[in-house]
Design a protein around this motif. Structure first.
Motif, short mmCIF file in Angstrom:
data_model
loop_
_atom_site.label_atom_id
_atom_site.label_comp_id
_atom_site.label_asym_id
_atom_site.label_seq_id
_atom_site.Cartn_x
_atom_site.Cartn_y
_atom_site.Cartn_z
N UNK A 40 115.47 48.95 88.07
CA UNK A 40 114.27 49.11 87.22
C UNK A 40 114.58 48.75 85.77
N UNK A 41 115.70 49.29 85.25
CA UNK A 41 116.04 49.04 83.85
C UNK A 41 116.55 47.62 83.62
N UNK A 42 117.01 46.98 84.68
CA UNK A 42 117.43 45.58 84.57
C UNK A 42 116.22 44.66 84.56
N UNK A 43 115.20 45.03 85.33
CA UNK A 43 114.02 44.18 85.46
C UNK A 43 113.05 44.34 84.31
N UNK A 44 112.93 45.56 83.80
CA UNK A 44 111.94 45.84 82.75
C UNK A 44 112.63 46.28 81.46
N UNK A 45 112.16 45.73 80.36
CA UNK A 45 112.69 46.09 79.04
C UNK A 45 111.90 47.30 78.52
N UNK A 46 112.27 48.47 79.01
CA UNK A 46 111.52 49.69 78.72
C UNK A 46 111.85 50.22 77.33
N UNK A 47 110.80 50.63 76.61
CA UNK A 47 110.98 51.23 75.29
C UNK A 47 111.87 52.45 75.40
N UNK A 48 112.93 52.49 74.60
CA UNK A 48 113.91 53.57 74.70
C UNK A 48 113.43 54.89 74.11
N UNK A 67 107.73 54.10 82.53
CA UNK A 67 107.91 53.90 81.10
C UNK A 67 107.07 52.74 80.64
N UNK A 68 107.05 52.52 79.33
CA UNK A 68 106.30 51.41 78.75
C UNK A 68 107.26 50.33 78.28
N UNK A 69 106.97 49.10 78.66
CA UNK A 69 107.79 48.00 78.20
C UNK A 69 107.62 47.78 76.69
#
Length: 283
Positions: A219-227, A280-282
């Motif tokens: 999931x974290x590899x595919x989407x650039x989620x706001x930290x 999460x939000x990208x």
């Protein structure tokens, strides 16, 4: 400047403390069991699982109806005179709830409807983003506020692994349910929201402890989620050791805040016990 009030459905699984903090108004969806209709939120999730163990039947669910939306919107306007209601709704592609809100809205002014095209933590992520924005900028112009929420809708990413394929199959809400035919055994499908529809996108094999870890990495590899914020969703029965491990991985990935969200009765009716999800939000 008119006050903006946010509303949503119980299918967002919004934690009560956050609903209270931001004065978010939540209208219940429905769970039907033993011929009785329960408001989502009034029925302990354990009762659903006990019912399945006794009967091998799974409760059904139903959308919020037009009358219930009319009551919700009327009460908000009575409690907050001159307000503007911004309703951020459960995906219209998997429930009739948003359509009911559209019909109900015909009787009201100062009401904006936004189809979040998401469910549970994915919907909650959008609602809470809107609430935090409103808290930060209480005098924000309505048009800008709506635009910011609409920009967030396609950026909300939800992926979850149901705890029981029996519950998922019976719910019939996954568009490519045939994909689960390989469910013979120890296969755990990943369900994501694609254009508002619940779709099985991949499948893992193994115990939940292993597949949950694989899910978060992919999931974290595919989407650039706001930290700034990450949401973990779970249904009752998820092992505490898995929760601790997910917290560790989130911290290692640089997330400042992680919030666990328990799936309510309505979502749990489809996900079954012991499910795990991430939202999460990208950026």
């Amino acid at each position: 400047m008119r006050r903006i009030i946010i509303s949503t459905e119980s299918g967002a699984d919004l934690p009560q403390d956050l609903a209270d903090k931001y004065a978010i108004q939540v209208v219940p969806m429905h769970v039907i069991m033993d011929g009785k209709d329960y408001f989502d939120g009034s029925l302990p999730v354990e009762h659903i699982y006990d019912y399945y163990e006794r009967t091998k039947k799974i409760p059904s669910t139903a959308a919020t109806n037009v009358h219930e939306y009319q009551e919700l919107f009327a009460k908000i306007q009575a409690d907050f005179p001159e307000c503007v209601i911004v309703h951020i709704g459960y995906t219209s592609k998997a429930s009739a709830s948003f359509h009911s809100a559209v019909i109900a809205s015909e009787e009201f002014e100062n009401l904006v409807l936004i189809d979040a095209l998401n469910v549970t933590g994915g919907l909650a992520a959008i609602v809470l983003y809107a609430a935090a924005l409103l808290e930060k900028e209480p005098s924000i112009e309505l048009e800008r506020f709506i635009a910011k929420i609409e920009e967030a809708v396609p950026k909300s990413r939800l992926a979850f692994i149901p705890g029981s394929l029996d519950f998922l199959r019976a719910g019939g809400r996954v568009s490519n349910i045939a994909y689960l035919g390989g469910a013979l055994l120890k296969i755990k499908p990943v369900i994501e929201l694609i254009d508002g529809k619940l779709v099985s996108t991949k499948k893992y094999r193994g115990k939940m402890s292993a597949v949950a870890e694989k899910l978060i990495h992919e999931y974290l590899s595919e989407y650039n989620i706001n930290r700034d914020q990450l949401y973990f969703i779970y249904s009752l029965g998820l092992d505490e050791s898995i929760k601790r491990r997910m917290d560790e991985l989130a911290k290692e990935a640089g997330f400042e805040n992680v919030r666990w969200i328990q799936a309510g009765a309505m979502i749990s009716t489809h996900a079954g016990p012991g499910g795990f999800g991430i939202a999460g939000l990208e950026r």
